[in-house]
Design a protein around this motif. Structure first.
Motif, PDB file in Angstrom:
ATOM      1  N   VAL A 109       0.788   6.288  -6.021  1.00 49.06           N
ATOM      2  CA  VAL A 109       0.580   5.696  -4.699  1.00 49.06           C
ATOM      3  C   VAL A 109       0.709   4.177  -4.765  1.00 49.06           C
ATOM      4  O   VAL A 109       0.153   3.521  -5.647  1.00 49.06           O
ATOM      5  CB  VAL A 109      -0.803   6.093  -4.140  1.00 49.06           C
ATOM      6  CG1 VAL A 109      -1.124   5.322  -2.865  1.00 49.06           C
ATOM      7  CG2 VAL A 109      -0.845   7.592  -3.866  1.00 49.06           C
ATOM      8  N   LYS A 110       1.446   3.633  -3.816  1.00 51.07           N
ATOM      9  CA  LYS A 110       1.622   2.181  -3.733  1.00 51.07           C
ATOM     10  C   LYS A 110       0.454   1.575  -2.959  1.00 51.07           C
ATOM     11  O   LYS A 110       0.099   2.042  -1.882  1.00 51.07           O
ATOM     12  CB  LYS A 110       2.945   1.856  -3.047  1.00 51.07           C
ATOM     13  CG  LYS A 110       4.174   2.315  -3.820  1.00 51.07           C
ATOM     14  CD  LYS A 110       5.463   1.923  -3.098  1.00 51.07           C
ATOM     15  CE  LYS A 110       6.691   2.352  -3.882  1.00 51.07           C
ATOM     16  NZ  LYS A 110       7.946   1.958  -3.198  1.00 51.07           N
ATOM     17  N   ILE A 111      -0.137   0.532  -3.524  1.00 51.10           N
ATOM     18  CA  ILE A 111      -1.263  -0.138  -2.867  1.00 51.10           C
ATOM     19  C   ILE A 111      -1.060  -1.642  -2.853  1.00 51.10           C
ATOM     20  O   ILE A 111      -0.293  -2.189  -3.645  1.00 51.10           O
ATOM     21  CB  ILE A 111      -2.601   0.168  -3.577  1.00 51.10           C
ATOM     22  CG1 ILE A 111      -2.537  -0.298  -5.044  1.00 51.10           C
ATOM     23  CG2 ILE A 111      -2.961   1.634  -3.480  1.00 51.10           C
ATOM     24  CD1 ILE A 111      -3.885  -0.341  -5.741  1.00 51.10           C
ATOM     25  N   ALA A 112      -1.765  -2.296  -1.942  1.00 47.15           N
ATOM     26  CA  ALA A 112      -1.866  -3.753  -1.985  1.00 47.15           C
ATOM     27  C   ALA A 112      -2.807  -4.072  -3.142  1.00 47.15           C
ATOM     28  O   ALA A 112      -3.940  -3.589  -3.176  1.00 47.15           O
ATOM     29  CB  ALA A 112      -2.419  -4.284  -0.671  1.00 47.15           C
ATOM     30  N   SER A 113      -2.355  -4.835  -4.105  1.00 45.14           N
ATOM     31  CA  SER A 113      -3.046  -4.975  -5.385  1.00 45.14           C
ATOM     32  C   SER A 113      -4.515  -5.369  -5.280  1.00 45.14           C
ATOM     33  O   SER A 113      -5.342  -4.890  -6.048  1.00 45.14           O
ATOM     34  CB  SER A 113      -2.314  -5.991  -6.260  1.00 45.14           C
ATOM     35  OG  SER A 113      -2.260  -7.247  -5.616  1.00 45.14           O
ATOM     36  N   LYS A 114      -4.861  -6.212  -4.342  1.00 44.07           N
ATOM     37  CA  LYS A 114      -6.247  -6.681  -4.266  1.00 44.07           C
ATOM     38  C   LYS A 114      -7.114  -5.827  -3.351  1.00 44.07           C
ATOM     39  O   LYS A 114      -8.314  -5.682  -3.585  1.00 44.07           O
ATOM     40  CB  LYS A 114      -6.282  -8.134  -3.804  1.00 44.07           C
ATOM     41  CG  LYS A 114      -5.696  -9.109  -4.815  1.00 44.07           C
ATOM     42  CD  LYS A 114      -5.845 -10.549  -4.349  1.00 44.07           C
ATOM     43  CE  LYS A 114      -5.296 -11.515  -5.393  1.00 44.07           C
ATOM     44  NZ  LYS A 114      -5.435 -12.937  -4.946  1.00 44.07           N
ATOM     45  N   SER A 115      -6.529  -5.230  -2.334  1.00 41.04           N
ATOM     46  CA  SER A 115      -7.335  -4.483  -1.357  1.00 41.04           C
ATOM     47  C   SER A 115      -7.358  -2.982  -1.595  1.00 41.04           C
ATOM     48  O   SER A 115      -8.154  -2.278  -0.990  1.00 41.04           O
ATOM     49  CB  SER A 115      -6.790  -4.739   0.056  1.00 41.04           C
ATOM     50  OG  SER A 115      -5.540  -4.101   0.223  1.00 41.04           O
ATOM     51  N   PHE A 116      -6.492  -2.476  -2.476  1.00 43.89           N
ATOM     52  CA  PHE A 116      -6.376  -1.037  -2.732  1.00 43.89           C
ATOM     53  C   PHE A 116      -5.969  -0.273  -1.478  1.00 43.89           C
ATOM     54  O   PHE A 116      -6.117   0.935  -1.409  1.00 43.89           O
ATOM     55  CB  PHE A 116      -7.693  -0.454  -3.281  1.00 43.89           C
ATOM     56  CG  PHE A 116      -8.030  -0.947  -4.664  1.00 43.89           C
ATOM     57  CD1 PHE A 116      -7.581  -0.259  -5.784  1.00 43.89           C
ATOM     58  CD2 PHE A 116      -8.791  -2.093  -4.851  1.00 43.89           C
ATOM     59  CE1 PHE A 116      -7.878  -0.705  -7.055  1.00 43.89           C
ATOM     60  CE2 PHE A 116      -9.096  -2.548  -6.118  1.00 43.89           C
ATOM     61  CZ  PHE A 116      -8.635  -1.857  -7.225  1.00 43.89           C
ATOM     62  N   GLN A 117      -5.444  -0.982  -0.514  1.00 42.74           N
ATOM     63  CA  GLN A 117      -5.030  -0.366   0.745  1.00 42.74           C
ATOM     64  C   GLN A 117      -3.619   0.190   0.581  1.00 42.74           C
ATOM     65  O   GLN A 117      -2.744  -0.451  -0.001  1.00 42.74           O
ATOM     66  CB  GLN A 117      -5.060  -1.407   1.861  1.00 42.74           C
ATOM     67  CG  GLN A 117      -5.257  -0.854   3.244  1.00 42.74           C
ATOM     68  CD  GLN A 117      -5.617  -1.970   4.227  1.00 42.74           C
ATOM     69  OE1 GLN A 117      -5.086  -3.069   4.142  1.00 42.74           O
ATOM     70  NE2 GLN A 117      -6.508  -1.686   5.152  1.00 42.74           N
ATOM     71  N   THR A 118      -3.397   1.405   1.084  1.00 39.96           N
ATOM     72  CA  THR A 118      -2.081   2.028   1.000  1.00 39.96           C
ATOM     73  C   THR A 118      -1.213   1.563   2.169  1.00 39.96           C
ATOM     74  O   THR A 118      -1.628   0.702   2.955  1.00 39.96           O
ATOM     75  CB  THR A 118      -2.202   3.563   1.033  1.00 39.96           C
ATOM     76  OG1 THR A 118      -2.632   3.971   2.343  1.00 39.96           O
ATOM     77  CG2 THR A 118      -3.195   4.065  -0.002  1.00 39.96           C
ATOM     78  N   SER A 119      -0.044   2.167   2.303  1.00 41.19           N
ATOM     79  CA  SER A 119       0.848   1.805   3.409  1.00 41.19           C
ATOM     80  C   SER A 119       0.270   2.210   4.756  1.00 41.19           C
ATOM     81  O   SER A 119       0.729   1.739   5.797  1.00 41.19           O
ATOM     82  CB  SER A 119       2.218   2.461   3.213  1.00 41.19           C
ATOM     83  OG  SER A 119       2.092   3.870   3.128  1.00 41.19           O
ATOM     84  N   LYS A 120      -0.739   3.090   4.751  1.00 46.34           N
ATOM     85  CA  LYS A 120      -1.461   3.437   5.985  1.00 46.34           C
ATOM     86  C   LYS A 120      -2.792   2.694   5.948  1.00 46.34           C
ATOM     87  O   LYS A 120      -3.617   2.916   5.057  1.00 46.34           O
ATOM     88  CB  LYS A 120      -1.672   4.956   6.085  1.00 46.34           C
ATOM     89  CG  LYS A 120      -2.207   5.413   7.441  1.00 46.34           C
ATOM     90  CD  LYS A 120      -2.383   6.926   7.465  1.00 46.34           C
ATOM     91  CE  LYS A 120      -1.067   7.662   7.476  1.00 46.34           C
ATOM     92  NZ  LYS A 120      -0.332   7.491   8.766  1.00 46.34           N
ATOM     93  N   GLU A 121      -2.992   1.809   6.889  1.00 47.72           N
ATOM     94  CA  GLU A 121      -4.125   0.882   6.868  1.00 47.72           C
ATOM     95  C   GLU A 121      -5.469   1.560   6.670  1.00 47.72           C
ATOM     96  O   GLU A 121      -6.374   1.018   6.029  1.00 47.72           O
ATOM     97  CB  GLU A 121      -4.138   0.070   8.177  1.00 47.72           C
ATOM     98  CG  GLU A 121      -5.196  -1.009   8.220  1.00 47.72           C
ATOM     99  CD  GLU A 121      -5.163  -1.775   9.530  1.00 47.72           C
ATOM    100  OE1 GLU A 121      -5.904  -2.765   9.653  1.00 47.72           O
ATOM    101  OE2 GLU A 121      -4.410  -1.373  10.434  1.00 47.72           O
ATOM    102  N   GLN A 122      -5.627   2.772   7.172  1.00 51.42           N
ATOM    103  CA  GLN A 122      -6.907   3.477   7.141  1.00 51.42           C
ATOM    104  C   GLN A 122      -7.188   4.124   5.788  1.00 51.42           C
ATOM    105  O   GLN A 122      -8.319   4.495   5.492  1.00 51.42           O
ATOM    106  CB  GLN A 122      -6.890   4.561   8.230  1.00 51.42           C
ATOM    107  CG  GLN A 122      -8.193   5.269   8.482  1.00 51.42           C
ATOM    108  CD  GLN A 122      -8.009   6.359   9.534  1.00 51.42           C
ATOM    109  OE1 GLN A 122      -6.938   6.485  10.133  1.00 51.42           O
ATOM    110  NE2 GLN A 122      -9.037   7.160   9.763  1.00 51.42           N
ATOM    111  N   VAL A 123      -6.148   4.236   4.951  1.00 50.62           N
ATOM    112  CA  VAL A 123      -6.272   4.971   3.685  1.00 50.62           C
ATOM    113  C   VAL A 123      -6.229   4.017   2.497  1.00 50.62           C
ATOM    114  O   VAL A 123      -5.334   3.171   2.384  1.00 50.62           O
ATOM    115  CB  VAL A 123      -5.149   6.022   3.551  1.00 50.62           C
ATOM    116  CG1 VAL A 123      -5.309   6.805   2.246  1.00 50.62           C
ATOM    117  CG2 VAL A 123      -5.155   6.967   4.745  1.00 50.62           C
TER     118      VAL A 123
END
Length: 455
Positions: A398-412
C-alpha cells in the motif's frame, strides 16, 4: 487446511515449551542493579518504540514491578511479546554502553521479567480515555492493528477491530513458534486492548462478512493493518503433493493443535532462509525429523533471518545449503514425496538496485532424499482486500504519505507489513507496533481538529 488434520498434542507439548527460562527474582534484581541508568541512554534511541529502558529497569531494582510493566507497555503495546522475539542484540542491548567494558544489560530478559509478573498477577495496566464522539475501524488484529487500537482507545475513540482469524494477535498468536512465544503472552496483550472498551470482532472477513464500503460509511477513519498472506507457490513440478507445506500454515498448525497425522517424516527440506524458514525448520526437529536442511538460492550474506535465529537453528543441527534452488519435487507412484531435485546457483554482479541475482549453473542438478518439503519464500499480499478499499498499491504494498500514513483515500490509513516494501527482508514485530502508535496519532491529528471545531 486440506493437508492438515487435528490430532492430540499431548505427546508433543514438552517439545514446544519455551526454550529460555525467565530470570529468577534474584537474577533480575542483580541484573537491574548493573544498569548505569544513563542520562542520554543509547538503548532508548535504539528501541523502535522508544521504551524508557533505564526507568523500567530502575523500577525493577526498587521492587515496583507494576510500574516497570506499565512503563514498558505504555511505549510498546505488545511489549511482552517483544521481550521474547525482538533482536535485542541488534537493538537496545547492542547499543548498551557496557558493551565497551563488559557484557550488555540483559534488557530483553528484564523486560520479560516485568511483563511476566504483570501477566501472572492479572494486571490491567490502562484505562480508556473519555469518549470523544469519533469512531475508528481497525482492519487486522495483529501487532500493528492492536497497537493502533490501544492508542486510539486511550485518546478516547470508539474502536472496533476486525480480525479474520478465530483469535486476535496476528503473527504473535499464530506465526511465531510456541517455544519462543507462547500464545498465552499474545492473548494477554489482546486482553489489555479489550480492557479499554475496544471491540474485537474475530472470524470477520472484509468483503465476505462485512463490506469495505460499510466501514467507510460507518466509521470516521479506517486503519488498514492486515499484514501479509500465505507463502506463494514455488512454481515447480510436484509442489501440490500432500507432504509439501506452506511454512506459515505449518507453524500455525503447531500452535493450534493441527498437525499431519504422519507428522512430516524423518527428512525435511525447507526452502528459504528468513525467520519463518528457521521456525519451520526448528519446529520440524521438535516434531521428530532427524535431518532438516534449509535450502537457499543466495548466500549467508543475503539471508534475512536474524543472527540469533540462525545460531539457534544450528544448535538444533539444522543444515544450511547455500546457493541451492529447488528444481522439482519427486514422489513415488503412490504420491509420497521421496526427494527434491535442486540446482546449484551463482550470484550475478549487482544490478541497478544493488542486488545480486541468483543464476542457475547449467548441468548442476542433484537430488536430496526427503520425506517432506516446506516452502518459506516470503508471503503473498491481500491484493483483493486492498482493492476493496479502492486505495493505491504496488503489487500489494500500500502506498502511503510517508509522515501521515495516509493512503490515497483520505479516510484510510495503513501500517505494518501491508506498507512494507518488497525486497527489504522481513519486517520486525516491534516496528509494526511503533507504526500502529504513529498511525493512531495521525488519525487523531486529523479527527482531533474536527472534534475541536465542533466543541
Amino acid at each position: 487446511m486440506s493437508k492438515i488434520e487435528r490430532i492430540s498434542l499431548q505427546n508433543l507439548e514438552g517439545n514446544f515449551e519455551e526454550i529460555e527460562p525467565g530470570l529468577s527474582n534474584r537474577q533480575a534484581i542483580e541484573e537491574a542493579n548493573r544498569c548505569l541508568y544513563c542520562y542520554d541512554a543509547p538503548c532508548i534511541k535504539a528501541c523502535p518504540t522508544d521504551i524508557d529502558i533505564p526507568t523500567f529497569i530502575k523500577k525493577i531494582a526498587s521492587g515496583n514491578l507494576k510500574g516497570s510493566a506499565k512503563t514498558i507497555m505504555t511505549a510498546n503495546p505488545i511489549g511482552a511479546s517483544c521481550a521474547r522475539v525482538c533482536p535485542t542484540e541488534e537493538l537496545c542491548e547492542g547499543a548498551c554502553v557496557l558493551n565497551h567494558s563488559t557484557t550488555p544489560i540483559m534488557i530483553g530478559n528484564l523486560q520479560r521479567y516485568a511483563t511476566d509478573w504483570a501477566i501472572q498477577n492479572q494486571q490491567v495496566l490502562f484505562k480508556a480515555g473519555s469518549k470523544n464522539g469519533k469512531s475508528v475501524a481497525v482492519v487486522g488484529g495483529g501487532p500493528a492493528g492492536l497497537s493502533a487500537a490501544r492508542e486510539l482507545a486511550l485518546i478516547g475513540y470508539t474502536v472496533t477491530v476486525f480480525e479474520a482469524e478465530e483469535k486476535a494477535g496476528g503473527l504473535n498468536t499464530y506465526g511465531i513458534v510456541s517455544f519462543r512465544l507462547p500464545q498465552a503472552i499474545s492473548f494477554w496483550e489482546v486482553e489489555q486492548v479489550k480492557s479499554l472498551d475496544v471491540e474485537i470482532r474475530t472470524n470477520t472477513r472484509i468483503g465476505q462478512d462485512i463490506q469495505a464500503q460499510e466501514l467507510l460509511e460507518t466509521y470516521d477513519a479506517v486503519v488498514l493493518a492486515i499484514g501479509m498472506s500465505d507463502v506463494p507457490q514455488l512454481g515447480i513440478e510436484g509442489e501440490d503433493l500432500p507432504s509439501v507445506f506452506d511454512a506459515i500454515q505449518f507453524v500455525k498448525a503447531t500452535k493450534t493443535g493441527e498437525l499431519s497425522k504422519e507428522i512430516i517424516g524423518k527428512r525435511v527440506a525447507v526452502i528459504g532462509a528468513g525467520n519463518t524458514a528457521i521456525d519451520a525448520a526448528t519446529c520440524s526437529v521438535r516434531l521428530g525429523a532427524e535431518n532438516v536442511k534449509i535450502l537457499y538460492r543466495r548466500t549467508i550474506e543475503e539471508m534475512t533471518a536474524y543472527e540469533f535465529e540462525y545460531e539457534f537453528a544450528k544448535q538444533d543441527n539444522v543444515e544450511f545449503h547455500w546457493l541451492t534452488a529447488p528444481n522439482r519435487i519427486i514422489a513415488d507412484e503412490g504420491g509420497k514425496v521421496t526427494g527434491i531435485e535442486c540446482k546449484r546457483m551463482v550470484l550475478s554482479e549487482p544490478g541497478e538496485d544493488g542486488r545480486r541475482r541468483p543464476l542457475p549453473v547449467e548441468g548442476s542438478e542433484f537430488i536430496i532424499a526427503v520425506d517432506a518439503v516446506i516452502r518459506a519464500i516470503g508471503q503473498s499480499r491481500y491484493v483483493q482486500l486492498i482493492e476493496e478499499f479502492g486505495i493505491e498499491h504496488a503489487d500489494g504494498v500500500v502506498k502511503i504519505a510517508s509522515k501521515s500514513f495516509q493512503t490515497s483515500k483520505e479516510q484510510v490509513y495503513a501500517c505494518g507489513d501491508v506498507i512494507f516494501g518488497k525486497g527489504q527482508g522481513e519486517a520486525m514485530v516491534v516496528s509494526a507496533a511503533q507504526q500502529g502508535k504513529m498511525v493512531a496519532l495521525e488519525v487523531h491529528r486529523k479527527l482531533g481538529s474536527e472534534i475541536s471545531a465542533t466543541a
